[in-house]
Design a protein around this motif. Sequence first.
Motif, PDB file in Angstrom:
ATOM      1  N   LEU A  81      -2.985  -2.171  -6.551  1.00 10.39           N
ATOM      2  CA  LEU A  81      -3.597  -2.920  -5.457  1.00 10.39           C
ATOM      3  C   LEU A  81      -4.754  -3.853  -5.668  1.00 10.39           C
ATOM      4  CD1 LEU A  81      -3.291  -0.175  -2.663  1.00 10.39           C
ATOM      5  CD2 LEU A  81      -1.766  -1.897  -3.080  1.00 10.39           C
ATOM      6  N   ASN A  82      -5.550  -3.392  -6.475  1.00 13.94           N
ATOM      7  CA  ASN A  82      -6.728  -4.044  -6.969  1.00 13.94           C
ATOM      8  C   ASN A  82      -6.308  -5.175  -7.757  1.00 13.94           C
ATOM      9  OD1 ASN A  82      -9.495  -3.095  -6.196  1.00 13.94           O
ATOM     10  ND2 ASN A  82      -8.690  -1.241  -7.568  1.00 13.94           N
ATOM     11  N   GLY A 114       0.655  -1.074  -0.108  1.00 15.38           N
ATOM     12  CA  GLY A 114       0.049   0.114   0.178  1.00 15.38           C
ATOM     13  C   GLY A 114       0.813   1.229   0.044  1.00 15.38           C
ATOM     14  N   PHE A 145      -3.197   2.587  -6.967  1.00 21.70           N
ATOM     15  CA  PHE A 145      -4.705   2.054  -6.475  1.00 21.70           C
ATOM     16  C   PHE A 145      -5.010   0.880  -7.407  1.00 21.70           C
ATOM     17  CE2 PHE A 145      -5.669   6.440  -4.779  1.00 21.70           C
ATOM     18  CZ  PHE A 145      -5.015   6.244  -3.816  1.00 21.70           C
ATOM     19  N   ILE A 163      -0.633   1.551   5.746  1.00 24.55           N
ATOM     20  CA  ILE A 163      -1.288   2.710   5.499  1.00 24.55           C
ATOM     21  C   ILE A 163      -1.684   3.297   6.665  1.00 24.55           C
ATOM     22  CG2 ILE A 163      -2.138   1.491   3.281  1.00 24.55           C
ATOM     23  CD1 ILE A 163      -4.810   1.788   4.583  1.00 24.55           C
ATOM     24  N   ILE A 197      -3.818  -4.807   2.600  1.00 20.33           N
ATOM     25  CA  ILE A 197      -3.276  -3.340   2.240  1.00 20.33           C
ATOM     26  C   ILE A 197      -2.774  -2.877   3.225  1.00 20.33           C
ATOM     27  CG2 ILE A 197      -3.946  -1.278   1.412  1.00 20.33           C
ATOM     28  CD1 ILE A 197      -6.262  -2.178  -0.126  1.00 20.33           C
ATOM     29  N   VAL A 205      -6.797  -4.240   6.145  1.00 21.83           N
ATOM     30  CA  VAL A 205      -5.831  -3.418   6.290  1.00 21.83           C
ATOM     31  C   VAL A 205      -4.890  -3.341   7.485  1.00 21.83           C
ATOM     32  CG1 VAL A 205      -6.896  -1.730   4.568  1.00 21.83           C
ATOM     33  CG2 VAL A 205      -7.659  -1.748   7.186  1.00 21.83           C
ATOM     34  N   LYS A 256      -9.074   6.330   0.223  1.00 20.39           N
ATOM     35  CA  LYS A 256      -9.177   5.777  -0.936  1.00 20.39           C
ATOM     36  C   LYS A 256      -8.718   4.125  -0.753  1.00 20.39           C
ATOM     37  CE  LYS A 256      -9.856   4.604  -5.258  1.00 20.39           C
ATOM     38  NZ  LYS A 256     -11.155   4.680  -5.850  1.00 20.39           N
ATOM     39  N   GLN A 257      -7.667   3.994  -0.034  1.00 20.87           N
ATOM     40  CA  GLN A 257      -7.262   2.620   0.217  1.00 20.87           C
ATOM     41  C   GLN A 257      -8.306   1.942   1.060  1.00 20.87           C
ATOM     42  OE1 GLN A 257      -2.439   2.373   0.024  1.00 20.87           O
ATOM     43  NE2 GLN A 257      -2.767   4.175   0.965  1.00 20.87           N
ATOM     44  N   ILE A 302     -10.924   0.792  -1.133  1.00 21.75           N
ATOM     45  CA  ILE A 302     -10.550  -0.376  -1.885  1.00 21.75           C
ATOM     46  C   ILE A 302     -10.615  -1.686  -1.072  1.00 21.75           C
ATOM     47  CG2 ILE A 302      -8.581  -1.580  -2.924  1.00 21.75           C
ATOM     48  CD1 ILE A 302      -7.545   1.351  -3.961  1.00 21.75           C
ATOM     49  N   ALA A 303     -10.069  -1.641   0.047  1.00 22.17           N
ATOM     50  CA  ALA A 303     -10.280  -2.816   1.004  1.00 22.17           C
ATOM     51  C   ALA A 303     -11.604  -3.258   1.440  1.00 22.17           C
ATOM     52  CB  ALA A 303      -9.583  -2.680   2.425  1.00 22.17           C
ATOM     53  N   ILE A 342      -5.444   9.869   0.309  1.00 19.45           N
ATOM     54  CA  ILE A 342      -4.878   8.443   0.042  1.00 19.45           C
ATOM     55  C   ILE A 342      -5.210   7.504   0.868  1.00 19.45           C
ATOM     56  CG2 ILE A 342      -2.590   7.432  -0.255  1.00 19.45           C
ATOM     57  CD1 ILE A 342      -1.633   9.950  -1.804  1.00 19.45           C
TER      58      ILE A 342
END
Lengths: 251, 251
Positions: free
Chosen positions: B87-88, B70, B84, B102, B99, B129, B117-118, B121-122, B114
């Motif tokens: 990461l996906n 991450g 990003f 972070i 991830i 995370v 956003k992570q 995604i998680a 940032i």
Amino acid sequence: MIDTHIHADARSSEDFEKMFISGIDTAITCAFYPYNLMNEVVLLNHLERILNYDTERAKKYGIDLKVALGIHPSNIIKSPKIVFDKLNEYIEKKSIVAIGEIGLEDLSNEEKNIFKKQLEIADETNTNVIIHTPRKNKLEVLKEIKKIVLETIDPNLVIIDHINLNVIDEVIKEDFTLGLTVQPKKMEVDEAVAILKEYGFDNFLLNSDISNMPSDPISVPKTIRTLKKLGFDSKDIDKVAFKNAEKIFNL
Amino acid sequence: MIDTHIHADARSSEDFEKMFISGIDTAITCAFYPYNLMNEVVLLNHLERILNYDTERAKKYGIDLKVALGIHPSNIIKSPKIVFDKLNEYIEKKSIVAIGEIGLEDLSNEEKNIFKKQLEIADETNTNVIIHTPRKNKLEVLKEIKKIVLETIDPNLVIIDHINLNVIDEVIKEDFTLGLTVQPKKMEVDEAVAILKEYGFDNFLLNSDISNMPSDPISVPKTIRTLKKLGFDSKDIDKVAFKNAEKIFNL
């Protein structure tokens, strides 16, 4: 004591502490990024990191970290010019004590061109170069390195590193300085001692080459203390402990 | 035994050997590049290096290295989208177990965006995370992390790391998993033991966070063996030695 070739970026604070306690005052850290480079900016970032970050990190433990930067043969990039320009800038600003480590591994034309260009920069600017010799085909690659070096640069500026008993006769009669890397599974203290005993102490440097490969952060102190235990002359021991390095790197 | 947060790229082969001998079978290595990034490609190169190089390096010493990747709050980049997307891709290919790491350090808007956003995604991909909390202003930053996390992601996916006695009450009542980092000059074994004794063993992970800052590669085995020496129940010890980690990371 001076360890003349390490990769500080791959090592921990605890290693610096052990090195300092064992008598190392100065070390020379060389460039090498241990993975494929997506482009030349990744290499530049690596060089700047060594110069501005690892030197400070080592200083906290008492180690005066000097820097050699360049394009390692495992770090060949498509657009090297941006790095060549940066090397000239580092040399002008006196940020580095040598271009290194550079050298050959696979004997590709790309590799040879980048190697030769760096030797030319070193020769033009009267800068030392630290030259890596590989594990595989060491003698064959060393012969090619010797050929290119003798065509391109004053041999008094050249340190050829990772020399061992199998290849030493190829380079011992030239005006090079030779590096002995005392390293687990590659060269034991005894082999370094045997080389110094046979070939004298004047043209050799000692180093550990500590990196993220199997390493021993205190292999230089071990070698120096072994020489003492074996009764070698202290003037000779001082040459490989620090005097030869001070002289060639102008420390 | 599982060390749930390390930075393998900053550590030597010898450290992996020590860790394995002391009983560590698995470690989770997290992303963090220790110097300013010139651009996002430098970060991508770092992530790929961890995934493809450090895992192999650790394997040679018996360590099954799992990977969390991450954008660390110290590695803020101007164009994070390319990371990003990556990461996906890693999550889809099951290349990573979380991830991470972070988090927040300075509480700037760029950092928060940032981070958020992570987390999104998680949450969308049902991925864990690993969240870093800083040395400076730990409680203040932790409060902000908690606020953003509770707005954005299922807390059962969240590991909040580097928790100590000063800040634990802020997060102990939520459904987070909490990481205890046993590290020189930051948290001694005794403090980790005191926390586990007071708050129970169910929601905690242990880690060393070994990096190029002062570290102890065997701080997790030291903590586990201390718990044993002090007579804690072996079922409780197993939870923080490996069971909680196996469960949350699905190992």
